[in-house]
Write a protein that holds these residues in place. Sequence first.
Motif, PDB file in Angstrom:
ATOM      1  N   VAL A  23       3.890  -0.019  -5.581  1.00 44.43           N
ATOM      2  CA  VAL A  23       2.884  -0.908  -6.141  1.00 44.43           C
ATOM      3  C   VAL A  23       1.782  -0.032  -6.691  1.00 44.43           C
ATOM      4  O   VAL A  23       1.299   0.881  -6.013  1.00 44.43           O
ATOM      5  CB  VAL A  23       2.303  -1.861  -5.076  1.00 44.43           C
ATOM      6  N   SER A  24       1.395  -0.276  -7.935  1.00 41.91           N
ATOM      7  CA  SER A  24       0.290   0.486  -8.514  1.00 41.91           C
ATOM      8  C   SER A  24      -0.617  -0.451  -9.296  1.00 41.91           C
ATOM      9  O   SER A  24      -0.161  -1.414  -9.896  1.00 41.91           O
ATOM     10  CB  SER A  24       0.818   1.609  -9.407  1.00 41.91           C
ATOM     11  N   PHE A  25      -1.894  -0.132  -9.243  1.00 49.25           N
ATOM     12  CA  PHE A  25      -2.903  -0.899  -9.960  1.00 49.25           C
ATOM     13  C   PHE A  25      -3.377  -0.082 -11.150  1.00 49.25           C
ATOM     14  O   PHE A  25      -3.597   1.131 -11.029  1.00 49.25           O
ATOM     15  CB  PHE A  25      -4.110  -1.180  -9.056  1.00 49.25           C
ATOM     16  N   TRP A  26      -3.568  -0.724 -12.268  1.00 49.34           N
ATOM     17  CA  TRP A  26      -4.182  -0.097 -13.442  1.00 49.34           C
ATOM     18  C   TRP A  26      -5.031  -1.168 -14.101  1.00 49.34           C
ATOM     19  O   TRP A  26      -4.498  -2.099 -14.692  1.00 49.34           O
ATOM     20  CB  TRP A  26      -3.137   0.437 -14.406  1.00 49.34           C
ATOM     21  N   GLY A  27      -6.321  -1.019 -13.961  1.00 53.74           N
ATOM     22  CA  GLY A  27      -7.223  -2.052 -14.449  1.00 53.74           C
ATOM     23  C   GLY A  27      -7.017  -3.316 -13.641  1.00 53.74           C
ATOM     24  O   GLY A  27      -7.007  -3.298 -12.408  1.00 53.74           O
ATOM     25  N   ALA A  28      -6.837  -4.430 -14.289  1.00 53.81           N
ATOM     26  CA  ALA A  28      -6.607  -5.697 -13.598  1.00 53.81           C
ATOM     27  C   ALA A  28      -5.114  -6.020 -13.514  1.00 53.81           C
ATOM     28  O   ALA A  28      -4.736  -7.112 -13.131  1.00 53.81           O
ATOM     29  CB  ALA A  28      -7.348  -6.819 -14.320  1.00 53.81           C
ATOM     30  N   LEU A  49       9.850 -15.448 -10.885  1.00 52.70           N
ATOM     31  CA  LEU A  49       8.856 -14.917 -11.823  1.00 52.70           C
ATOM     32  C   LEU A  49       9.531 -14.129 -12.943  1.00 52.70           C
ATOM     33  O   LEU A  49       9.086 -14.157 -14.081  1.00 52.70           O
ATOM     34  CB  LEU A  49       7.861 -14.013 -11.090  1.00 52.70           C
ATOM     35  N   ALA A  50      10.578 -13.392 -12.613  1.00 54.65           N
ATOM     36  CA  ALA A  50      11.333 -12.609 -13.597  1.00 54.65           C
ATOM     37  C   ALA A  50      12.747 -12.426 -13.073  1.00 54.65           C
ATOM     38  O   ALA A  50      12.988 -12.487 -11.869  1.00 54.65           O
ATOM     39  CB  ALA A  50      10.667 -11.268 -13.829  1.00 54.65           C
ATOM     40  N   GLU A  51      13.680 -12.142 -13.974  1.00 57.77           N
ATOM     41  CA  GLU A  51      15.078 -11.969 -13.588  1.00 57.77           C
ATOM     42  C   GLU A  51      15.633 -10.670 -14.153  1.00 57.77           C
ATOM     43  O   GLU A  51      15.217 -10.224 -15.221  1.00 57.77           O
ATOM     44  CB  GLU A  51      15.915 -13.142 -14.125  1.00 57.77           C
ATOM     45  N   ASN A  52      16.577 -10.050 -13.417  1.00 60.08           N
ATOM     46  CA  ASN A  52      17.320  -8.853 -13.838  1.00 60.08           C
ATOM     47  C   ASN A  52      16.408  -7.709 -14.277  1.00 60.08           C
ATOM     48  O   ASN A  52      16.607  -7.107 -15.323  1.00 60.08           O
ATOM     49  CB  ASN A  52      18.314  -9.189 -14.958  1.00 60.08           C
ATOM     50  N   THR A  53      15.438  -7.403 -13.495  1.00 62.24           N
ATOM     51  CA  THR A  53      14.564  -6.271 -13.776  1.00 62.24           C
ATOM     52  C   THR A  53      14.140  -5.621 -12.463  1.00 62.24           C
ATOM     53  O   THR A  53      14.128  -6.280 -11.418  1.00 62.24           O
ATOM     54  CB  THR A  53      13.328  -6.703 -14.598  1.00 62.24           C
ATOM     55  N   ASP A  54      13.847  -4.336 -12.531  1.00 61.76           N
ATOM     56  CA  ASP A  54      13.394  -3.660 -11.315  1.00 61.76           C
ATOM     57  C   ASP A  54      11.875  -3.498 -11.278  1.00 61.76           C
ATOM     58  O   ASP A  54      11.330  -3.048 -10.279  1.00 61.76           O
ATOM     59  CB  ASP A  54      14.077  -2.298 -11.167  1.00 61.76           C
ATOM     60  N   LYS A  55      11.182  -3.879 -12.353  1.00 65.00           N
ATOM     61  CA  LYS A  55       9.720  -3.804 -12.383  1.00 65.00           C
ATOM     62  C   LYS A  55       9.140  -5.147 -12.758  1.00 65.00           C
ATOM     63  O   LYS A  55       9.688  -5.858 -13.595  1.00 65.00           O
ATOM     64  CB  LYS A  55       9.239  -2.767 -13.401  1.00 65.00           C
ATOM     65  N   LEU A  56       8.024  -5.462 -12.117  1.00 64.11           N
ATOM     66  CA  LEU A  56       7.295  -6.676 -12.449  1.00 64.11           C
ATOM     67  C   LEU A  56       5.841  -6.285 -12.683  1.00 64.11           C
ATOM     68  O   LEU A  56       5.227  -5.653 -11.828  1.00 64.11           O
ATOM     69  CB  LEU A  56       7.387  -7.708 -11.327  1.00 64.11           C
ATOM     70  N   GLU A  57       5.338  -6.644 -13.845  1.00 70.83           N
ATOM     71  CA  GLU A  57       3.955  -6.340 -14.194  1.00 70.83           C
ATOM     72  C   GLU A  57       3.231  -7.658 -14.406  1.00 70.83           C
ATOM     73  O   GLU A  57       3.679  -8.506 -15.182  1.00 70.83           O
ATOM     74  CB  GLU A  57       3.919  -5.498 -15.474  1.00 70.83           C
ATOM     75  N   MET A  58       2.110  -7.825 -13.692  1.00 74.93           N
ATOM     76  CA  MET A  58       1.370  -9.081 -13.799  1.00 74.93           C
ATOM     77  C   MET A  58      -0.119  -8.850 -13.578  1.00 74.93           C
ATOM     78  O   MET A  58      -0.512  -7.809 -13.057  1.00 74.93           O
ATOM     79  CB  MET A  58       1.906 -10.109 -12.797  1.00 74.93           C
ATOM     80  N   LYS A  59      -0.926  -9.803 -13.978  1.00 79.56           N
ATOM     81  CA  LYS A  59      -2.365  -9.728 -13.773  1.00 79.56           C
ATOM     82  C   LYS A  59      -2.647 -10.027 -12.304  1.00 79.56           C
ATOM     83  O   LYS A  59      -2.103 -10.976 -11.747  1.00 79.56           O
ATOM     84  CB  LYS A  59      -3.083 -10.714 -14.688  1.00 79.56           C
ATOM     85  N   TYR A  60      -3.504  -9.211 -11.690  1.00 79.67           N
ATOM     86  CA  TYR A  60      -3.803  -9.367 -10.267  1.00 79.67           C
ATOM     87  C   TYR A  60      -4.671 -10.597 -10.058  1.00 79.67           C
ATOM     88  O   TYR A  60      -5.680 -10.783 -10.730  1.00 79.67           O
ATOM     89  CB  TYR A  60      -4.495  -8.110  -9.737  1.00 79.67           C
ATOM     90  N   ALA A  61      -4.260 -11.447  -9.108  1.00 81.84           N
ATOM     91  CA  ALA A  61      -4.996 -12.682  -8.834  1.00 81.84           C
ATOM     92  C   ALA A  61      -5.232 -12.852  -7.338  1.00 81.84           C
ATOM     93  O   ALA A  61      -5.057 -13.925  -6.790  1.00 81.84           O
ATOM     94  CB  ALA A  61      -4.224 -13.873  -9.387  1.00 81.84           C
ATOM     95  N   GLY A  62      -5.599 -11.804  -6.651  1.00 79.34           N
ATOM     96  CA  GLY A  62      -5.872 -11.890  -5.214  1.00 79.34           C
ATOM     97  C   GLY A  62      -4.636 -11.612  -4.380  1.00 79.34           C
ATOM     98  O   GLY A  62      -3.607 -11.167  -4.868  1.00 79.34           O
TER      99      GLY A  62
END
Length: 172
Positions: A23-28, A49-62
């Motif tokens: 898990v890594s944070f970059w900005g928000a 949230l997503a299918e057939n991927t090893d990475k998920l990138e999303m806006k942090y919401a708590g």
Amino acid sequence: MDFRVVFAILLLSVATVKAQGDVSFWGATVTMTCPGSGSWHMKGKSEPLAENTDKLEMKYAGNQDIYCQYGDDSNAQVKYYFYIQGKACETCFEVDALLFLVVIVVDLLGTIGLMLVIYSCTKKRSSAGPAPTSKPPARSRGQGPPVPSPDYEQLNPLTRTADTYSAVNRMG
């Protein structure tokens, strides 16, 4: 002193060890990496949230409970859970411990190099023996002052004035 340096290097190297997921944070934005390619789900929601991927990138919401589900067949599905809690803002980013260690090492090497340059520039160039004595400067053979110097002649009483500092007080 040596113990503290070794301890600091050991502590920074242990901090760089990573688990299978990341898990890594970059900005928000928060980026999660699953050990395998699969579908991403949020705990309590049925749709992925997503299918057939090893990475998920999303806006942090708590604080969030998210998991990735991966595996070859439906019977051996593996769930890898992420509990995300952190501080994020538009101008923030996560500092990598390895980058921090590299900055410290480069700073130490630069300081040591600067010390060596200063030491080599200020080192004495001559031997440790006594310095040779130099000859006194030659005097010019011109005329010296007259024997009874006019600077020390008696004051002429006829040319003296009555000003404050023109009188000579003789005591004794």
